[in-house]
Design a protein around this motif. Structure first.
Motif, PDB file in Angstrom:
ATOM      1  N   VAL A  23       0.839  -1.205   0.000  1.00  0.00           N
ATOM      2  CA  VAL A  23       0.000   0.000   0.000  1.00  0.00           C
ATOM      3  C   VAL A  23       0.874   1.256   0.000  1.00  0.00           C
ATOM      4  CG1 VAL A  23      -1.597   1.362   1.397  1.00  0.00           C
ATOM      5  CG2 VAL A  23      -2.039  -1.047   1.010  1.00  0.00           C
ATOM      6  N   LEU A  24       1.882   1.303   0.859  1.00  0.00           N
ATOM      7  CA  LEU A  24       2.764   2.476   0.894  1.00  0.00           C
ATOM      8  C   LEU A  24       3.543   2.642  -0.410  1.00  0.00           C
ATOM      9  CD1 LEU A  24       4.176   2.392   4.527  1.00  0.00           C
ATOM     10  CD2 LEU A  24       2.670   4.097   3.516  1.00  0.00           C
ATOM     11  N   THR A  25       4.066   1.541  -0.941  1.00  0.00           N
ATOM     12  CA  THR A  25       4.819   1.606  -2.195  1.00  0.00           C
ATOM     13  C   THR A  25       3.939   2.081  -3.341  1.00  0.00           C
ATOM     14  OG1 THR A  25       6.264  -0.182  -1.444  1.00  0.00           O
ATOM     15  CG2 THR A  25       6.223   0.269  -3.805  1.00  0.00           C
ATOM     16  N   GLY A  26       2.737   1.510  -3.463  1.00  0.00           N
ATOM     17  CA  GLY A  26       1.819   1.916  -4.524  1.00  0.00           C
ATOM     18  C   GLY A  26       1.400   3.369  -4.407  1.00  0.00           C
ATOM     19  N   THR A  27       1.182   3.831  -3.185  1.00  0.00           N
ATOM     20  CA  THR A  27       0.787   5.223  -2.978  1.00  0.00           C
ATOM     21  C   THR A  27       1.920   6.178  -3.341  1.00  0.00           C
ATOM     22  OG1 THR A  27      -0.703   4.543  -1.203  1.00  0.00           O
ATOM     23  CG2 THR A  27      -0.095   6.873  -1.290  1.00  0.00           C
ATOM     24  N   PRO A  41      -2.517  -0.194  -4.344  1.00  0.00           N
ATOM     25  CA  PRO A  41      -3.197  -0.179  -3.046  1.00  0.00           C
ATOM     26  C   PRO A  41      -4.689  -0.481  -3.143  1.00  0.00           C
ATOM     27  CG  PRO A  41      -2.367   2.007  -3.596  1.00  0.00           C
ATOM     28  CD  PRO A  41      -1.855   1.074  -4.621  1.00  0.00           C
ATOM     29  N   ILE A  42      -5.301  -0.150  -4.275  1.00  0.00           N
ATOM     30  CA  ILE A  42      -6.713  -0.488  -4.461  1.00  0.00           C
ATOM     31  C   ILE A  42      -6.888  -2.005  -4.489  1.00  0.00           C
ATOM     32  CG2 ILE A  42      -8.616  -0.422  -6.119  1.00  0.00           C
ATOM     33  CD1 ILE A  42      -7.651   2.449  -6.818  1.00  0.00           C
ATOM     34  N   LEU A  43      -6.012  -2.702  -5.200  1.00  0.00           N
ATOM     35  CA  LEU A  43      -6.089  -4.166  -5.256  1.00  0.00           C
ATOM     36  C   LEU A  43      -5.839  -4.792  -3.883  1.00  0.00           C
ATOM     37  CD1 LEU A  43      -4.298  -4.845  -8.654  1.00  0.00           C
ATOM     38  CD2 LEU A  43      -6.733  -5.080  -8.146  1.00  0.00           C
TER      39      LEU A  43
END
Length: 79
Positions: A23-27, A41-43
Motif C-alpha cells: 500500500v505504501l509503495t503503490g501510494t 493499493p486499491i487491489l
C-alpha cells in the motif's frame, strides 16, 4: 487495548507487513511516478475485503506453502 504478539514472525504478522508495504509503495509511486500505480493499493484493499468476508487470501496460501506457520500453529489454539 489489544497488542499483537511480537516475539516471532508468524503468518498473520507477515501478511500485515506485506499489505502495508505494498500500500505504501503503490501510494508513493502513484504520487511520484504515475497515477496508474494507485491500482496497487486499491487491489490490496479489495483483497483485504475479500479476506474479511470469505477467509481466503492468496498471499496467505503462498506463505503457508513456503512453510510459514500461523499464530495458532506456533502457540496452539487457546480456548
Amino acid at each position: 487495548m489489544y497488542l499483537a504478539h511480537t516475539d516471532r514472525w508468524y503468518l498473520e504478522r507477515i501478511l500485515w507487513l506485506i499489505a502495508g508495504s505494498v500500500v505504501l509503495t503503490g501510494t508513493i509511486l502513484g504520487i511520484v511516478v504515475h497515477p496508474y500505480w494507485f491500482a496497487l493499493p486499491i487491489l490490496v484493499g479489495i483483497n483485504l475485503l475479500i479476506f474479511a468476508f470469505s477467509g481466503f487470501c492468496p498471499m496467505a496460501v503462498l506463505l503457508h506453502k513456503m512453510g510459514v506457520k500461523s499464530i495458532t500453529e506456533t502457540r496452539g489454539v487457546r480456548n
